[in-house]
Design a protein around this motif. Structure first.
Motif, PDB file in Angstrom:
ATOM      1  N   SER A   1      92.409 -27.296  -8.254  1.00 41.50           N
ATOM      2  CA  SER A   1      91.163 -26.548  -8.112  1.00 41.50           C
ATOM      3  C   SER A   1      90.139 -27.393  -7.371  1.00 41.50           C
ATOM      4  O   SER A   1      89.940 -28.568  -7.683  1.00 41.50           O
TER       5      SER A   1
ATOM      6  N   ARG B   1      86.036 -27.258  -5.908  1.00 36.53           N
ATOM      7  CA  ARG B   1      84.747 -26.575  -5.958  1.00 36.53           C
ATOM      8  C   ARG B   1      83.767 -27.277  -5.033  1.00 36.53           C
ATOM      9  O   ARG B   1      83.652 -28.504  -5.043  1.00 36.53           O
TER      10      ARG B   1
ATOM     11  N   GLN C   1      78.371 -21.085  -4.041  1.00 37.85           N
ATOM     12  CA  GLN C   1      79.483 -21.874  -4.571  1.00 37.85           C
ATOM     13  C   GLN C   1      80.791 -21.348  -3.996  1.00 37.85           C
ATOM     14  O   GLN C   1      81.033 -20.146  -3.955  1.00 37.85           O
TER      15      GLN C   1
ATOM     16  N   ASN D   1      85.024 -21.818  -4.244  1.00 34.65           N
ATOM     17  CA  ASN D   1      86.135 -22.324  -5.043  1.00 34.65           C
ATOM     18  C   ASN D   1      87.455 -22.006  -4.365  1.00 34.65           C
ATOM     19  O   ASN D   1      87.637 -20.905  -3.833  1.00 34.65           O
TER      20      ASN D   1
END
Length: 231
Positions: free
Chosen positions: A65, A67, A75, A77
């Protein structure tokens, strides 16, 4: 946490029943900072005894993951996942299957001025090898979400999802149910809305609506309502 005796695997015939979960995560700036990344390895294994033998399942997952917060309101991701799924049944042959999977998801979120959130997501899921042979199952998904804050009164959430499924195999098997999770080959549409509101000082009310249009089946609508008294 692994509770299996030393030297025993979930497939071992000497093992009658067991549950095993292992999860390890390595991360950097998981919740703070402008950039965060984490890697997780997880294995789930379950085995239980029925009248005609044992059933067991093993799933192994690798999840990466990333970010990025380019500003106070935005944001981004990125999620990458790969793994294997194995199912075995001593009695029912239809529950014996295995496959590999690979998933990718991209999400872009905007925090609005009223502490709401708007998100756009795109997913690509592929399932292959094992019981699927040389065929591959592909699922493309696009999803839009909106969350609007009502301040101290509650919030409203809405969601719309489109899924395009390519499943070159019968859809009435345990393998199909495990992979498709209720979807069918072709274009699938799902939508949902929920409202949580503080009706009085100690009374909270929740309302939710879900709808879906799956190829080959009528449109389905579900409505739920719930009230809570908070002591």
């Amino acid at each position: 946490l692994s509770l299996l005796p030393a030297g025993l695997a979930i497939e071992d015939a000497r093992l009658i029943s067991a549950q095993n979960l292992q999860r390890h995560t390595l991360f950097f700036n998981r919740y703070g900072g402008k950039v965060g990344i984490d890697y997780t390895w997880q294995q789930n294994a379950d085995k239980f005894l029925i009248a005609n033998g044992n059933d067991w399942k093993i799933q192994e997952r690798h999840l990466l993951s990333l970010r990025i917060n380019p500003g106070k309101q935005w944001q981004w991701n990125q999620f990458l996942e790969s793994g294997t799924q194995l199912s075995h049944s001593d009695f029912n042959a239809v529950n014996r299957y295995d496959y590999r999977f690979w998933k990718s998801e991209t999400r872009l979120s905007l925090i609005t001025a009223g502490q709401g959130r708007i998100s756009l997501q795109g997913r690509l899921n592929r399932f292959y090898e094992g019981s699927l042979g040389h065929s591959a199952v592909t699922i493309h998904e696009l999803q839009a979400e909106n969350q609007t804050s009502l301040g101290k009164r509650g919030f409203i959430e809405t969601q719309l999802t489109w899924s395009n499924v390519r499943f070159p195999a019968p859809s009435n098997t345990a393998l199909a149910y495990d992979i498709l999770q209720g979807l069918q080959s072709g274009s699938n549409f799902r939508w949902a809305a929920s409202l949580r509101i503080k009706a009085a000082e100690r009374i909270q009310a929740d309302f939710s609506y879900e709808g879906r249009r799956i190829p080959g089946t009528p449109v389905v609508h579900q409505l739920r309502a719930e009230a809570r008294y908070l002591f």
